[in-house]
Design a protein around this motif. Sequence first.
Motif, mmCIF file in Angstrom:
data_model
loop_
_atom_site.group_PDB
_atom_site.id
_atom_site.type_symbol
_atom_site.label_atom_id
_atom_site.label_comp_id
_atom_site.label_asym_id
_atom_site.label_seq_id
_atom_site.Cartn_x
_atom_site.Cartn_y
_atom_site.Cartn_z
ATOM 1 N N ILE A 88 0.824 -1.215 0.000
ATOM 2 C CA ILE A 88 0.000 0.000 0.000
ATOM 3 C C ILE A 88 0.859 1.267 0.000
ATOM 4 N N HIS A 89 2.019 1.224 0.662
ATOM 5 C CA HIS A 89 2.904 2.396 0.683
ATOM 6 C C HIS A 89 3.510 2.643 -0.699
ATOM 7 N N HIS A 90 3.852 1.548 -1.392
ATOM 8 C CA HIS A 90 4.347 1.697 -2.764
ATOM 9 C C HIS A 90 3.248 2.266 -3.657
ATOM 10 N N LEU A 91 2.022 1.823 -3.368
ATOM 11 C CA LEU A 91 0.871 2.265 -4.167
ATOM 12 C C LEU A 91 0.660 3.772 -4.037
ATOM 13 N N GLN A 92 0.798 4.288 -2.828
ATOM 14 C CA GLN A 92 0.614 5.720 -2.609
ATOM 15 C C GLN A 92 1.700 6.533 -3.318
ATOM 16 N N LYS A 93 2.915 5.996 -3.322
ATOM 17 C CA LYS A 93 4.000 6.657 -4.046
ATOM 18 C C LYS A 93 3.739 6.626 -5.548
ATOM 19 N N LEU A 94 3.235 5.472 -6.044
ATOM 20 C CA LEU A 94 2.912 5.356 -7.464
ATOM 21 C C LEU A 94 1.816 6.344 -7.856
ATOM 22 N N GLU A 95 0.768 6.430 -7.028
ATOM 23 C CA GLU A 95 -0.347 7.341 -7.325
ATOM 24 C C GLU A 95 0.141 8.774 -7.422
ATOM 25 N N ARG A 96 0.996 9.176 -6.492
ATOM 26 C CA ARG A 96 1.509 10.551 -6.507
ATOM 27 C C ARG A 96 2.361 10.790 -7.755
ATOM 28 N N GLN A 97 3.161 9.806 -8.120
ATOM 29 C CA GLN A 97 4.000 9.929 -9.313
ATOM 30 C C GLN A 97 3.147 10.082 -10.573
ATOM 31 N N LEU A 98 2.086 9.258 -10.678
ATOM 32 C CA LEU A 98 1.250 9.284 -11.881
ATOM 33 C C LEU A 98 0.387 10.548 -11.945
ATOM 34 N N SER A 99 -0.197 10.924 -10.802
ATOM 35 C CA SER A 99 -1.150 12.041 -10.796
ATOM 36 C C SER A 99 -0.469 13.404 -10.704
ATOM 37 N N GLU A 100 0.813 13.405 -10.311
ATOM 38 C CA GLU A 100 1.561 14.648 -10.055
ATOM 39 C C GLU A 100 0.897 15.480 -8.965
ATOM 40 N N ARG A 101 0.215 14.789 -8.061
ATOM 41 C CA ARG A 101 -0.380 15.441 -6.892
ATOM 42 C C ARG A 101 0.745 15.979 -6.009
ATOM 43 N N ASP A 102 0.519 17.073 -5.308
ATOM 44 C CA ASP A 102 1.604 17.623 -4.494
ATOM 45 C C ASP A 102 1.603 17.085 -3.061
ATOM 46 N N TYR A 103 0.857 16.005 -2.821
ATOM 47 C CA TYR A 103 0.876 15.347 -1.516
ATOM 48 C C TYR A 103 0.567 13.865 -1.725
ATOM 49 N N PHE A 104 0.841 13.046 -0.705
ATOM 50 C CA PHE A 104 0.523 11.619 -0.790
ATOM 51 C C PHE A 104 -0.948 11.412 -0.429
ATOM 52 N N LEU A 105 -1.690 10.785 -1.332
ATOM 53 C CA LEU A 105 -3.100 10.497 -1.098
ATOM 54 C C LEU A 105 -3.220 9.271 -0.204
ATOM 55 N N LYS A 106 -4.001 9.372 0.849
ATOM 56 C CA LYS A 106 -4.248 8.214 1.710
ATOM 57 C C LYS A 106 -5.321 7.352 1.048
ATOM 58 N N ILE A 107 -4.903 6.266 0.439
ATOM 59 C CA ILE A 107 -5.834 5.411 -0.305
ATOM 60 C C ILE A 107 -6.560 4.480 0.657
ATOM 61 N N LYS A 108 -7.873 4.511 0.620
ATOM 62 C CA LYS A 108 -8.683 3.682 1.517
ATOM 63 C C LYS A 108 -8.730 2.238 0.999
ATOM 64 N N GLU A 109 -8.648 1.294 1.920
ATOM 65 C CA GLU A 109 -8.618 -0.131 1.552
ATOM 66 C C GLU A 109 -9.885 -0.535 0.800
ATOM 67 N N TRP A 110 -11.053 -0.078 1.305
ATOM 68 C CA TRP A 110 -12.307 -0.467 0.661
ATOM 69 C C TRP A 110 -12.416 0.112 -0.748
ATOM 70 N N GLU A 111 -11.890 1.331 -0.922
ATOM 71 C CA GLU A 111 -11.957 1.970 -2.224
ATOM 72 C C GLU A 111 -11.045 1.257 -3.220
ATOM 73 N N LEU A 112 -9.881 0.846 -2.735
ATOM 74 C CA LEU A 112 -8.960 0.092 -3.584
ATOM 75 C C LEU A 112 -9.585 -1.235 -3.999
ATOM 76 N N ASN A 113 -10.235 -1.923 -3.054
ATOM 77 C CA ASN A 113 -10.898 -3.195 -3.382
ATOM 78 C C ASN A 113 -12.033 -2.987 -4.374
ATOM 79 N N SER A 114 -12.772 -1.888 -4.227
ATOM 80 C CA SER A 114 -13.847 -1.580 -5.182
ATOM 81 C C SER A 114 -13.279 -1.327 -6.575
ATOM 82 N N MET A 115 -12.144 -0.620 -6.628
ATOM 83 C CA MET A 115 -11.495 -0.361 -7.923
ATOM 84 C C MET A 115 -11.017 -1.653 -8.566
#
Length: 471
Positions: free
Chosen positions: A15-42
């Motif tokens: 999950i920590h790698h995932l948050q780093k990946l999301e920030r890299q892809l989205s170019e967000r200026d902060y780390f998004l806290k990805i919810k477990e249930w939302e990830l499972n839904s995706m």
Amino acid sequence: MKAISVYALTREQNIHHLQKLERQLSERDYFLKIKEWELNSMKGLVKQLEGHMKEVYALRFFYSFQIPKLGKEFDLLQIKEDQILNLELKSGIVSDEAIRKQLIQNRYYLSVLGRTIRSYTYISSQNRLVRLTNHDHIVEADWEQLCQDLQQESADYNGDVEDLFQAELYLISPITEPGRFLRKEYFLTSQQRDIERQILKGIRQKHTGYYWFIGLPGTGKTLLLYDLSMKLSGHQKVCLIHCGRAGKEWRILHERLRRIDYLSDEQIHENMDLSEYNGVLIDEAHLLSEENLQMILQACGQQPVIFSSDCEDMISPEELDRSTVKAMRHLPEMQTYHLTNRIRTNAELSSFIQNMMHLPKQHYTRNYPHITVFYANDEIEAENLLCDARRQGYFYPQDEIPDHGIDCLVVQLDSRYYYDEQQFLRSTKTKRSEQSDVRKLFHQLNQAKESLILVIKENPAVYETLLDLLQ
């Protein structure tokens, strides 16, 4: 913030790698806290899509995007040249009515882009896909239709999604845009909704009480006050008192909203009776005199009273009559709320106005490209500069306020203004019986949405100070 591949995001990983990946892809200026249930839904969503279409990996969505300042969030947005697809994710069972309300609200916010909008919700625990129809009904959706919509041929938007959604597009003023307010073409921000819920809950429980929300100009106080008045007037009349504003500006609302009675602060008198109303709401309460405040409280009896007022902390205490604010603060069990998100006000103008009222202790490297300061040596030069600004479309405070509000504003500061030892802007010609010149200037300046011109007449010290502030 950029669109990302949900296929890449849903590959099995830490999950920590995932948050780093999301920030890299989205170019967000902060780390998004990805919810477990939302990830499972995706993950469930991607698995379903893979069963009905090829190249799921090529799909790009703006994930967990929130419109700046409004607190309005979307789970997944696919934005193309002529279509927007909104896909909300749910894990547990949700009522169709709750889904319908969310998708209708989302569609309102997305409609400003003028594109066809497709609205879906996926409930992973039920493996259920629904959509919002053009007639605002929730119906079962089939995956083939969703995949067809997702593969619509126009090009994806590859820019920063925040450039598309400006908060100023959504915040309306009941005063300057009464038609939109009456048609309910607005939604409150999450902060406004939270304050409204707390106030209405308090009134339902006690049927009395004092409530007060405070904020800088542009935080949506008047819209919140009007929305509260609409909700409180459902079964019984309410009274809305306007302070420091000409009655003609709210005449249209007065004529259309029969369960809301309007008063100006000039109509307040000693023998008035407001106890028949379901509530009394006061707009711009900071402009009330203490005498008028006491007459209102006497007239209300036990009825609930809601105050809305501007924050004026950046104005010199000597320029303010704080007796009314102090009296409000000491009312029994006063419930106070602070609106902090400035929505309608341009951030550049807001920063300049606050710094102009009270000079910052240190120099900030802030650019002010939409603010101009001119100098006039006499009345003729000042009039010429004002005429030139008005010719360019700038509003002058003596003109009649346009229906759409004030985009560009020009004001004049003469020799009465100066900065005191504490670096507050002050005025020498204010009578005790009148509102301070500095206070009036502050509220005038905050009406501008896009740009300001300041004409400084025969006052080289203030001119030099403001020029330095602009550098």
